[in-house]
Scaffold this active site. Structure first.
Site, PDB file in Angstrom:
ATOM      1  N   ASN A 118       0.337  -1.320  -0.119  1.00 11.44           N
ATOM      2  CA  ASN A 118      -0.153   0.024  -0.322  1.00 11.44           C
ATOM      3  C   ASN A 118       1.196   1.212   0.127  1.00 11.44           C
ATOM      4  O   ASN A 118       0.294   2.449   0.170  1.00 11.44           O
ATOM      5  CB  ASN A 118      -1.227  -0.277   1.503  1.00 11.44           C
ATOM      6  CG  ASN A 118      -1.978  -1.359   1.682  1.00 11.44           C
ATOM      7  OD1 ASN A 118      -2.195  -1.591  -0.111  1.00 11.44           O
ATOM      8  ND2 ASN A 118      -1.457  -1.898   1.956  1.00 11.44           N
ATOM      9  N   HIS A 152     -13.954  -2.202   6.747  1.00  7.27           N
ATOM     10  CA  HIS A 152     -12.649  -3.430   6.784  1.00  7.27           C
ATOM     11  C   HIS A 152     -12.571  -4.302   8.514  1.00  7.27           C
ATOM     12  O   HIS A 152     -13.557  -3.297   9.317  1.00  7.27           O
ATOM     13  CB  HIS A 152     -10.813  -2.136   7.240  1.00  7.27           C
ATOM     14  CG  HIS A 152     -10.200  -2.704   7.614  1.00  7.27           C
ATOM     15  ND1 HIS A 152      -9.477  -2.758   8.993  1.00  7.27           N
ATOM     16  CD2 HIS A 152      -9.648  -3.350   7.002  1.00  7.27           C
ATOM     17  CE1 HIS A 152      -8.340  -3.025   8.951  1.00  7.27           C
ATOM     18  NE2 HIS A 152      -8.327  -3.586   8.042  1.00  7.27           N
ATOM     19  N   GLU A 199     -15.921   2.644   4.552  1.00  6.66           N
ATOM     20  CA  GLU A 199     -14.473   3.361   4.498  1.00  6.66           C
ATOM     21  C   GLU A 199     -14.554   4.424   3.403  1.00  6.66           C
ATOM     22  O   GLU A 199     -16.273   4.565   2.289  1.00  6.66           O
ATOM     23  CB  GLU A 199     -13.464   2.462   3.488  1.00  6.66           C
ATOM     24  CG  GLU A 199     -13.373   1.666   5.295  1.00  6.66           C
ATOM     25  CD  GLU A 199     -12.683   0.024   4.220  1.00  6.66           C
ATOM     26  OE1 GLU A 199     -12.121   0.305   3.257  1.00  6.66           O
ATOM     27  OE2 GLU A 199     -13.210  -0.929   4.909  1.00  6.66           O
ATOM     28  N   SER A 256     -10.871  -1.029   0.670  1.00  8.16           N
ATOM     29  CA  SER A 256      -9.073  -1.644   0.386  1.00  8.16           C
ATOM     30  C   SER A 256      -9.100  -2.285   0.003  1.00  8.16           C
ATOM     31  O   SER A 256      -8.402  -2.778  -0.896  1.00  8.16           O
ATOM     32  CB  SER A 256      -9.051  -2.332   2.533  1.00  8.16           C
ATOM     33  OG  SER A 256     -10.095  -3.587   2.512  1.00  8.16           O
ATOM     34  N   ASP A 283     -13.836   6.165   7.324  1.00  6.23           N
ATOM     35  CA  ASP A 283     -11.858   6.130   7.443  1.00  6.23           C
ATOM     36  C   ASP A 283     -10.989   6.130   6.152  1.00  6.23           C
ATOM     37  O   ASP A 283     -11.064   5.534   4.864  1.00  6.23           O
ATOM     38  CB  ASP A 283     -12.153   3.659   7.629  1.00  6.23           C
ATOM     39  CG  ASP A 283     -10.740   3.736   7.622  1.00  6.23           C
ATOM     40  OD1 ASP A 283      -9.734   4.158   7.076  1.00  6.23           O
ATOM     41  OD2 ASP A 283     -10.513   2.493   8.511  1.00  6.23           O
ATOM     42  N   LYS A 324       0.400   3.489   4.579  1.00  5.21           N
ATOM     43  CA  LYS A 324       0.276   3.163   3.350  1.00  5.21           C
ATOM     44  C   LYS A 324       0.599   4.181   3.053  1.00  5.21           C
ATOM     45  O   LYS A 324       2.034   4.633   2.642  1.00  5.21           O
ATOM     46  CB  LYS A 324      -1.600   2.553   3.026  1.00  5.21           C
ATOM     47  CG  LYS A 324      -1.849   1.986   4.751  1.00  5.21           C
ATOM     48  CD  LYS A 324      -3.753   1.962   4.168  1.00  5.21           C
ATOM     49  CE  LYS A 324      -4.351   0.310   4.882  1.00  5.21           C
ATOM     50  NZ  LYS A 324      -3.790   0.081   5.264  1.00  5.21           N
TER      51      LYS A 324
END
Ligand SMILES: Cc1ncc(COP(=O)(O)O)c(C=O)c1O
Length: 391
Positions: free
Chosen positions: A49, A137, A181, A185, A210, A242
């Site tokens: 990431n 997540h 988020e 992800s 997030d 990240k």
């Protein structure tokens, strides 16, 4: 008579192996965007990431070293115990200016932030119904569970479903909290933030976003997707490990929110502060990131190049429009085989299987970095020709 812990653990590991879900650590050495395994295999890393390549940036490394030499290797205590280094406060002021919020607070990791902020909010709100995107997540799920809150999962990015749930619960007592988020992800798609904000305002719900995968990469000057909505999202958190190239996490919001977390968030209060070297790297990243437009364009172009190549070969990349691109395969075994094929081409793209993603949606999660060369991305695209798209 209970069996010994080792016997119990070994039996559980055998079950996981049988189910194809055994995980193990694979030691490697890093060389730029390449990982070199203990057997000497050298693979281009499309699984990390480090979207802007900052983890290897000389300025982050130099400031990290300088802060360790100046302030020491460790922080020695929680920030409420001995006091908080002046230099840490200055980094948080810089973070708040970057995110366009009144204040910011650094946490030791994104997992720790989500897992402990949500219980703190639960204390503040009292009875609360939480509406969580189904693909959130694990740290967000963990925080909600740790808070002992009731969680309604709405279908991924499905505003109609969320509205239906909010409407159904209209007469229920207590507060409402929507958790999402901003970039997902495992799918690399974006949450419809403008609509989520509108819904939260209509139903008087709080909103926790997030920004782990948006920070540094998306939004004006890499400020994230929440930057477009100043003052309209209650809690914005993001990670430093990240695109910002270092380690740790942050929460950005009002002064009142930050002061409340300093007083009531266990993950902040009862944990030794991050070491000065880590804060030094963050300080350097915050100086660099706003001016990394060239790198942001490169990441975007790499990901788009790959999506086009995948599409050309009839692969689906879902709704990805960011630097995270899933190559959807479906079956667990076929996805592991796809990962193995990439490895034969000296490319690292990790198979993501249930329970991390829904059943039947196993995929290779590929992520792009400004540090990848055009030739690296072309090699990955060429390797797709050796894979079978799912029917
Ligand atoms: C969306 C999201 N939130 C939180 C985290 C946890 O952050 P950290 O790695 O800093 O613990 C991750 C890490 O993978 C993530 O993807």
């Amino acid at each position: 008579m209970p069996r010994r812990l080792d016997e119990l653990a070994e039996a559980r590991l055998a079950e996981l192996k049988e189910a194809g879900r055994l995980r193990r650590l694979r030691p490697y050495r890093r060389e730029g965007t390449h990982v070199v395994r203990s057997d000497g295999a050298c693979l281009v890393d499309f699984s990390g990431n480090d979207y802007l390549g900052l983890s290897q940036h000389p300025e982050l490394i130099a400031r990290s070293r300088a802060w360790a030499e100046r302030y020491g290797a460790g922080a020695s205590a929680s920030r409420l115990v001995t006091g908080t280094l002046e230099a840490y406060v200055a980094v948080e002021d810089k973070l708040a200016a970057f995110k366009g919020t009144e204040a910011a607070l650094v946490f030791n990791a994104g997992f720790q932030a989500n897992a402990t902020i949500l219980p703190a909010l639960a204390e503040l709100f009292g009875e609360t119904v939480v509406y969580a995107d189904r693909l959130n997540h694990a740290s967000l799920h963990h925080g909600i569970a740790a808070a002992g809150l009731r969680q309604q999962r709405f279908r991924h990015n499905d505003l109609d479903h969320l509205r239906t749930l909010l409407t159904r619960d209209r007469d229920k007592p207590g507060r409402r909290l929507i958790v999402t988020e901003s970039v997902f992800s495992m799918d690399g798609d974006r949450a419809p933030l403008a609509d989520l904000i509108a819904l939260s305002e209509e139903f008087g719900a709080h909103l926790h976003v997030d920004e782990a995968h948006a920070t540094g990469v998306l939004g004006p000057q890499g400020k994230g997707l929440t930057a477009a909505y100043p003052g309209r999202i209650d809690v914005v958190m993001g990670t430093v490990g990240k695109a910002l190239g270092g380690f740790g996490a942050y929460v950005a919001g009002s002064r009142a929110l930050i002061d409340f977390l300093v007083n009531r968030c266990a993950g902040f209060i009862y944990s030794t502060a991050l070491p000065p070297s880590v804060f030094g790297a963050l300080d350097a990243a915050l100086d660099l990131v706003p001016n990394m437009e060239h790198e942001r364009t490169r990441v975007r172009d790499h990901a788009e190049h790959f999506r086009q190549a995948a599409k050309h070969l009839n692969f689906s990349t879902g709704a990805s429009d960011t630097q995270i691109v899933p190559l959807l395969i479906g079956g667990n075994e076929a996805t592991l085989q796809a990962q193995a094929w990439l490895e034969e081409q000296w490319l690292l793209g990790i198979a993501i299987r249930p329970p991390t993603v829904p059943e039947g949606e196993a995929r290779l999660r590929l992520s792009f970095s400004a540090a990848h060369s055009d030739a690296d991305v072309t090699r990955l695209c060429d390797a797709l020709a050796g894979l079978e798209p799912p029917r």
